[in-house]
Motif scaffolding. Structure first.
Motif, PDB file in Angstrom:
ATOM      1  N   CYS A  98      30.908  21.147  36.597  1.00  0.00           N
ATOM      2  CA  CYS A  98      31.391  21.526  37.923  1.00  0.00           C
ATOM      3  C   CYS A  98      30.258  21.482  38.945  1.00  0.00           C
ATOM      4  N   THR A  99      30.477  20.771  40.052  1.00  0.00           N
ATOM      5  CA  THR A  99      29.491  20.708  41.139  1.00  0.00           C
ATOM      6  C   THR A  99      30.107  21.316  42.396  1.00  0.00           C
ATOM      7  N   TRP A 100      30.464  22.575  42.281  1.00  0.00           N
ATOM      8  CA  TRP A 100      31.141  23.300  43.358  1.00  0.00           C
ATOM      9  C   TRP A 100      30.255  23.420  44.592  1.00  0.00           C
ATOM     10  N   MET A 255      37.084  16.622  36.007  1.00  0.00           N
ATOM     11  CA  MET A 255      35.805  15.967  35.789  1.00  0.00           C
ATOM     12  C   MET A 255      35.835  15.107  34.533  1.00  0.00           C
ATOM     13  N   THR A 256      34.843  14.260  34.435  1.00  0.00           N
ATOM     14  CA  THR A 256      34.584  13.498  33.224  1.00  0.00           C
ATOM     15  C   THR A 256      33.124  13.686  32.852  1.00  0.00           C
ATOM     16  N   ASP A 257      32.780  13.277  31.620  1.00  0.00           N
ATOM     17  CA  ASP A 257      31.399  13.417  31.182  1.00  0.00           C
ATOM     18  C   ASP A 257      30.459  12.454  31.881  1.00  0.00           C
ATOM     19  N   ASP A 262      38.872   9.976  38.599  1.00  0.00           N
ATOM     20  CA  ASP A 262      39.862   8.922  38.452  1.00  0.00           C
ATOM     21  C   ASP A 262      40.310   8.435  39.829  1.00  0.00           C
ATOM     22  N   SER A 263      40.178   7.151  40.077  1.00  0.00           N
ATOM     23  CA  SER A 263      40.543   6.597  41.387  1.00  0.00           C
ATOM     24  C   SER A 263      42.038   6.633  41.642  1.00  0.00           C
ATOM     25  N   ARG A 304      34.568  20.554  30.876  1.00  0.00           N
ATOM     26  CA  ARG A 304      35.113  19.646  31.884  1.00  0.00           C
ATOM     27  C   ARG A 304      36.328  20.282  32.548  1.00  0.00           C
ATOM     28  N   PHE A 305      36.151  21.453  33.110  1.00  0.00           N
ATOM     29  CA  PHE A 305      37.199  22.120  33.863  1.00  0.00           C
ATOM     30  C   PHE A 305      36.517  23.071  34.835  1.00  0.00           C
ATOM     31  N   PHE A 306      37.285  23.735  35.669  1.00  0.00           N
ATOM     32  CA  PHE A 306      36.695  24.624  36.675  1.00  0.00           C
ATOM     33  C   PHE A 306      36.284  25.932  35.989  1.00  0.00           C
ATOM     34  N   TYR A 307      35.145  25.878  35.288  1.00  0.00           N
ATOM     35  CA  TYR A 307      34.727  27.009  34.464  1.00  0.00           C
ATOM     36  C   TYR A 307      34.328  28.242  35.272  1.00  0.00           C
TER      37      TYR A 307
END
Length: 559
Positions: A98-100, A255-257, A262-263, A304-307
């Protein structure tokens, strides 16, 4: 928003955010969940590196811990990451996606017109939440307590869920709208057109990767747009809004690793007003449940979620992890914006402390109904999420399903405990039939899936037979110190009444000593001698035995 080819240089725009503490750079790690966690990593592969020199930490599966018995409710516990907690091993979660912070940085410098447009979307309230410095050790400890068999947390004292109402109240994202279906791939040409750039620009900047858009490239696009002054009349306004929304979805929720998004999400923004018609709240809620199940079962080593939502949830429900209250206003919304969390980095050794707190959790330290004082506001504004609490509901996440089993946590609805029936087999496929359609839109009644109201003691005796209970070893150690755990902690809790009496006696003696010193100092009554002063009457001590070889007592039954 046509943009010429960008010359690569070391310079950066002033609007571009600094490196996020929560950001994990793209690495050669798995893109799909690992099928099985039975095979442990080989010695040769444990330290393998990619051709770029990066450690391939996401490829080795979480090894199975042998000898961990299943319960009647929870199966395959040797493959669950809670098995590592039993031996006080380090958490296997090593990637935090997450890059909040970057999202909020761009939002804070956006023009009033752009912020107003973002505020009218389903994600508008979410963008007003002040970012907190995530306590990843607490989050990792919570993941060890999550079980996809029931989609709930299993604590020693009870079972708790992330309810749809929790999600709405803490994020501000409503669960309403059209279900987001499986999205077909879109071409790079169409994606570039929707983002207002040329395909040549996307290709030359290496912003496209296997149908996905790199988040770093989206950030560079936003960094080069005059976000502070852009207005509705600008030809690039709509395309900039699309880029911003795509950046939010990829940075915070989907997110992905490889730090891409996804476009195909862009197809839901054509035209831009179409974005508001979809149920983003349901999809994001389902993605959190799916991400928890994936990481708790060793399906990957990255969250890969909003942790950060787990920490928001813990602030409301779990007293040991509640920070100071920043905004006492009862009407503040989203509710997560009222807490003031520590801003400093948390030392790595606090993972064991978080585990120990969860292992010792009792009902006295749990708030079952954190929003009970807001019933009027909930009925007025958020009754759509409130109605899910007493039902079984399926939430769609891009074609797959995640389930909220309301019958298991009715105590979070009315505070009364009931014993539920075993959970169903939760199929991940969203069938297009009448039953699943009803289950998705309003949920199905659950009155026949739970028993009558029982006391917590009765519920606890049942729950201890089907769940994992305390899972840490009797003694836990960490480098540089020894932590009190297991039976020693049990004895400490037994001694607490005596300690409280001793502290009260000590305060009384201190006050009496000060009074006598005052009398002697002022010669208030010289005829009084120490022999005539009666001894201080201490409170009687309870008859407690502290035989450390005796079986530990359970203080949960007091609840």
């Amino acid at each position: 928003m046509v943009r010429p080819k960008r010359m690569r240089s070391g310079g950066s725009s002033s609007a571009r955010p600094e490196q996020d503490e929560d950001y994990v750079p793209p690495t050669d790690v798995e893109e799909h969940p690992i099928e099985s966690s039975r095979a442990s990593a080989s010695s040769s592969g444990a330290g393998a590196s990619s051709s770029r020199g990066r450690r391939r930490s996401g490829l080795d599966p979480v090894p199975e811990v042998l000898g961990v018995p299943d319960t009647p409710l929870l199966k395959g516990l040797g493959e669950h990451i809670s098995a590592l907690c039993r031996n006080q091993e380090r958490t296997p979660i090593s990637g935090w996606r997450c890059t909040w912070k970057n999202v909020l940085t761009f939002y804070q410098v956006a023009s009033p017109a752009l912020r107003d447009a973002l505020g009218r979307t389903p994600l508008g309230s979410f963008l007003t939440i002040p970012r907190i410095q995530s306590d990843r050790r607490l989050i990792a400890a919570l993941c060890e307590r999550w079980f996809g068999d029931t989609n709930t947390f299993h604590f020693p004292c009870c079972e708790l869920a992330i309810t749809p109402l929790d999600f709405v109240m803490l994020t501000g994202i409503q669960i309403v709208g059209e279900v987001i279906p499986p999205l077909p791939d879109i071409s790079m040409d169409r994606a570039a057109a929707l983002m207002g750039v040329s395909p040549a620009t996307v290709a030359s900047d290496s912003g496209w990767e296997a149908g996905k858009v790199k988040l770093s490239w989206l950030g560079s696009i936003l960094g080069e747009v005059a976000l502070a002054v852009i207005d509705l009349d600008s030809p690039a306004f709509t395309s900039t809004l699309r880029v911003f929304l795509l950046f939010i979805l990829g940075s915070c929720f989907f997110m992905t690793d490889r730090s891409c998004v996804d476009s195909s999400f862009l197809s839901l923004m054509d035209p831009i007003d179409r974005f508001d018609t979809f149920d983003w709240g349901g999809a994001i809620y389902a993605s959190i449940l799916a991400g928890l199940s994936r990481v708790s079962r060793g399906g990957g080593r990255s969250a890969r979620f909003f942790y950060p939502f787990l920490e928001m949830w813990a602030h409301e429900y779990l007293d040991p992890f509640r920070p100071t209250l920043r905004i006492p206003d009862m009407t503040s919304f989203p509710r997560s914006s009222r807490w003031s969390a520590p801003c400093s980095k948390v030392d790595s050794h606090l993972l064991d402390k978080a585990r120990e707190e969860l292992d010792r959790l009792t009902m006295r330290r749990v708030t079952l109904r954190p929003f009970v004082d807001l019933e009027d506001m909930i009925r007025l504004l958020y009754r759509g999420a409130r109605r899910f609490l007493g039902r079984r509901v399926a939430f769609s996440y891009l074609g797959t399903c995640e389930y909220f089993l309301g019958e298991r946590v009715l105590h979070q609805c009315d505070g009364e405990f009931r014993i539920p029936l075993p959970p169903p087999e939760m199929t991940p496929i969203l069938d297009h039939d009448a039953f699943m359609g009803e289950m998705r839109t309003a949920g199905v009644p659950i009155h026949h899936l739970a028993g009558e109201v029982v006391t917590h003691s009765f519920y606890l005796s049942w729950f201890r037979g089907v769940s994992i209970g305390p899972i840490m070893r009797p003694f836990s150690t960490r480098p540089g110190a020894t932590e009190v755990g297991g039976k020693l902690v049990e004895k400490y809790f037994q001694m607490r009444p005596l300690l409280a009496i001793l502290e009260e006696d000590n305060r009384a003696l201190t006050e009496e000593n000060a009074r006598l010193r005052g009398r002697c100092a002022t010669f208030e009554d010289p005829s009084v001698t120490l022999a005539e002063i009666p001894p201080h009457q201490c409170r009687p001590r309870p008859d407690l035995s502290f035989d450390f070889d005796a079986d530990s007592a359970q203080d949960d039954d007091e609840d």
